[in-house]
Design an enzyme around this catalytic site. Structure first.
Site, PDB file in Angstrom:
ATOM      1  N   ARG A 203      -6.475  -5.446  -5.838  1.00  0.00           N
ATOM      2  CA  ARG A 203      -6.476  -5.483  -7.307  1.00  0.00           C
ATOM      3  C   ARG A 203      -7.365  -4.365  -7.847  1.00  0.00           C
ATOM      4  O   ARG A 203      -8.509  -4.590  -8.253  1.00  0.00           O
ATOM      5  CB  ARG A 203      -6.947  -6.850  -7.800  1.00  0.00           C
ATOM      6  CG  ARG A 203      -5.860  -7.887  -7.763  1.00  0.00           C
ATOM      7  CD  ARG A 203      -6.232  -9.097  -8.597  1.00  0.00           C
ATOM      8  NE  ARG A 203      -5.056  -9.827  -9.000  1.00  0.00           N
ATOM      9  CZ  ARG A 203      -5.077 -10.917  -9.767  1.00  0.00           C
ATOM     10  NH1 ARG A 203      -6.227 -11.365 -10.237  1.00  0.00           N
ATOM     11  NH2 ARG A 203      -3.976 -11.536 -10.088  1.00  0.00           N
TER      12      ARG A 203
ATOM     13  N   GLN B  55      -2.021  -0.869  -9.819  1.00  0.00           N
ATOM     14  CA  GLN B  55      -1.364  -1.723 -10.813  1.00  0.00           C
ATOM     15  C   GLN B  55       0.138  -1.442 -10.936  1.00  0.00           C
ATOM     16  O   GLN B  55       0.938  -2.356 -11.095  1.00  0.00           O
ATOM     17  CB  GLN B  55      -2.030  -1.562 -12.185  1.00  0.00           C
ATOM     18  CG  GLN B  55      -3.365  -2.274 -12.272  1.00  0.00           C
ATOM     19  CD  GLN B  55      -4.040  -2.095 -13.615  1.00  0.00           C
ATOM     20  OE1 GLN B  55      -3.623  -1.278 -14.440  1.00  0.00           O
ATOM     21  NE2 GLN B  55      -5.100  -2.850 -13.855  1.00  0.00           N
TER      22      GLN B  55
ATOM     23  N   ASP C  49       2.064  -3.318  -8.212  1.00  0.00           N
ATOM     24  CA  ASP C  49       1.679  -4.718  -8.031  1.00  0.00           C
ATOM     25  C   ASP C  49       2.872  -5.654  -8.217  1.00  0.00           C
ATOM     26  O   ASP C  49       3.165  -6.114  -9.325  1.00  0.00           O
ATOM     27  CB  ASP C  49       0.555  -5.063  -9.012  1.00  0.00           C
ATOM     28  CG  ASP C  49      -0.056  -6.428  -8.748  1.00  0.00           C
ATOM     29  OD1 ASP C  49       0.522  -7.205  -7.949  1.00  0.00           O
ATOM     30  OD2 ASP C  49      -1.105  -6.726  -9.332  1.00  0.00           O
TER      31      ASP C  49
ATOM     32  N   SER D 262       2.080  -9.258  -9.698  1.00  0.00           N
ATOM     33  CA  SER D 262       1.872  -9.340 -11.148  1.00  0.00           C
ATOM     34  C   SER D 262       3.179  -9.182 -11.921  1.00  0.00           C
ATOM     35  O   SER D 262       3.437  -9.923 -12.871  1.00  0.00           O
ATOM     36  CB  SER D 262       0.874  -8.266 -11.603  1.00  0.00           C
ATOM     37  OG  SER D 262      -0.423  -8.569 -11.125  1.00  0.00           O
TER      38      SER D 262
ATOM     39  N   TYR E 168      -9.402 -13.553  -8.445  1.00  0.00           N
ATOM     40  CA  TYR E 168      -8.681 -14.809  -8.277  1.00  0.00           C
ATOM     41  C   TYR E 168      -9.629 -15.993  -8.434  1.00  0.00           C
ATOM     42  O   TYR E 168     -10.856 -15.859  -8.318  1.00  0.00           O
ATOM     43  CB  TYR E 168      -8.033 -14.872  -6.887  1.00  0.00           C
ATOM     44  CG  TYR E 168      -6.925 -13.877  -6.673  1.00  0.00           C
ATOM     45  CD1 TYR E 168      -5.647 -14.111  -7.157  1.00  0.00           C
ATOM     46  CD2 TYR E 168      -7.143 -12.694  -5.962  1.00  0.00           C
ATOM     47  CE1 TYR E 168      -4.615 -13.205  -6.950  1.00  0.00           C
ATOM     48  CE2 TYR E 168      -6.122 -11.768  -5.752  1.00  0.00           C
ATOM     49  CZ  TYR E 168      -4.865 -12.037  -6.249  1.00  0.00           C
ATOM     50  OH  TYR E 168      -3.850 -11.139  -6.047  1.00  0.00           O
TER      51      TYR E 168
END
Length: 365
Positions: A121, A126, A129, A132, A227
């Site tokens: 992360r 990103q 990902d 996500s 998390y």
């Protein structure tokens, strides 16, 4: 180099990991793309369109035997492993600790495995990902599925005959899926509250118009990766007391709480389910990892005292066209960091923190 992908053998998997947009990019970068017949039919993408873009339509055996890079959403089956060319690159989402034997067989064929659910992360990762991008759609679809099963209007309606009160939504877990569920429920006119063990989620929930419900803890319940941590007995008791008093007044509960690498925490107890009004709905997005809610069953809608508990599998696949577009872009973005466009060959830098996290190059015990 040849990139190949096949229709997934899982009947619940309607997504595809290569889209028309990414085919254009692959071919522009010098790749040849080969796909199985009816590759994208569940995502409203047909063979004629793919062929016009330059993709070749071949049978599964030919694709596996000739592809230098195989892109696949889920872990290959035993029969597929035997077909994949020795030394090929395999990119997808393989959950290695759940598929140890298959991963080890792939490694014996000198296959380079990149499992993208293991991405760190960090800001640079990103755009790749996959968790996500798919969780975002799952949160949206969970609200839509719940409203479909809910036998009442969601927004407040004031009429000459009387007022219809708005539906009350409660979102458990304010990660990517939970935040999208909050946003979607608000857009539909619901009254939304949410909970998470991470106090840092409060600002995000409130920015979307939700009310944050929180059980105070003296401990930090967030991992360094962002998390939620597993709760100890004291914090579980606090959370349970809070939820008992909250859930009984809700119309729709969306469960999204997961702990990476572990069974999903059981949050909604049998007592809580039975305390809800007949006609209420629970949607358990964690059902495939054990479930957040009592009575949830993978692939089914259970009914307990008039309360519907939705346990659909692979929720992003239920909105496969959008899910495929995002998933394919995630994979393209990852491939760009292991492919040297100038020299037209793979360049795997094992010191790169992204590659280090997702590259499986040792047998799993």
């Amino acid at each position: 180099m040849i990139i190949g992908s096949v229709v997934d053998g899982d009947i619940n998997e309607k997504r595809i990991p290569i889209s028309p947009e990414t085919i254009k990019k692959f071919i522009a970068n010098g790749f040849s793309v080969q796909l199985e017949k009816d590759f994208g039919k569940y995502s409203n993408i047909y063979d004629e369109e793919l062929q016009k873009l330059g993709a070749k339509i071949l049978n599964k055996d030919e694709i596996y035997k000739s592809s230098d890079i195989v892109i696949k959403i889920n872990c290959p089956s035993e029969s597929e492993i035997s077909l994949i060319k020795d030394g090929a690159v395999l990119i997808g989402s393989f959950f290695p600790h759940l598929n140890k034997d298959k991963i080890n067989k792939l490694l014996k064929k000198n296959i380079k495995i990149f499992s993208l659910e293991l991405l760190p992360r960090i800001t640079r990762a990103q755009s790749m990902d996959i968790l996500s991008s798919q969780a975002n759609l799952a949160g949206y679809k969970a609200v839509i599925d719940s409203v479909y099963e809910f036998n009442r209007a969601v927004p407040m309606m004031m009429t000459a005959a009387g007022t219809v009160t708005p539906a009350k939504f409660f979102i458990i877990g304010a990660g990517v899926a939970g935040l999208q569920a909050i946003a979607t429920a608000k857009r539909l006119g619901g009254v939304v509250s949410a909970t998470d063990v991470r106090l840092a989620s409060k600002e995000q929930v409130e920015s979307l118009g939700g009310k944050f419900v929180f059980a105070e803890s003296s401990k930090n319940l967030e991992t360094s990766g962002g998390y939620a941590k597993e709760l100890d007995a004291e914090d579980k008791s606090k959370q349970e007391d809070l939820l008992k008093n909250t859930i009984k007044n809700q119309d729709i509960v969306i469960c999204t709480a997961l702990i990476p690498g572990k069974r999903a925490p059981r949050i909604v107890t049998e007592e809580m389910v039975k305390s809800m009004k007949s006609g209420s709905v629970i949607c358990d997005l964690a059902v495939e990892q054990g479930g957040n809610s009592a009575f949830s069953e993978p692939g089914k809608i259970a009914v307990v005292n008039g309360v519907k508990i939705i346990g659909y599998k692979n929720v992003p696949s239920r909105i496969s066209e959008s899910a495929s577009i995002l998933l394919a872009k995630n994979i393209l973005n990852f491939l760009e960091i292991i492919y040297d466009k100038t020299q037209k060959k793979l360049k795997i830098d094992e010191n790169d923190e992204i590659i280090k996290a997702v590259y499986i190059n040792k047998e799993i015990n």
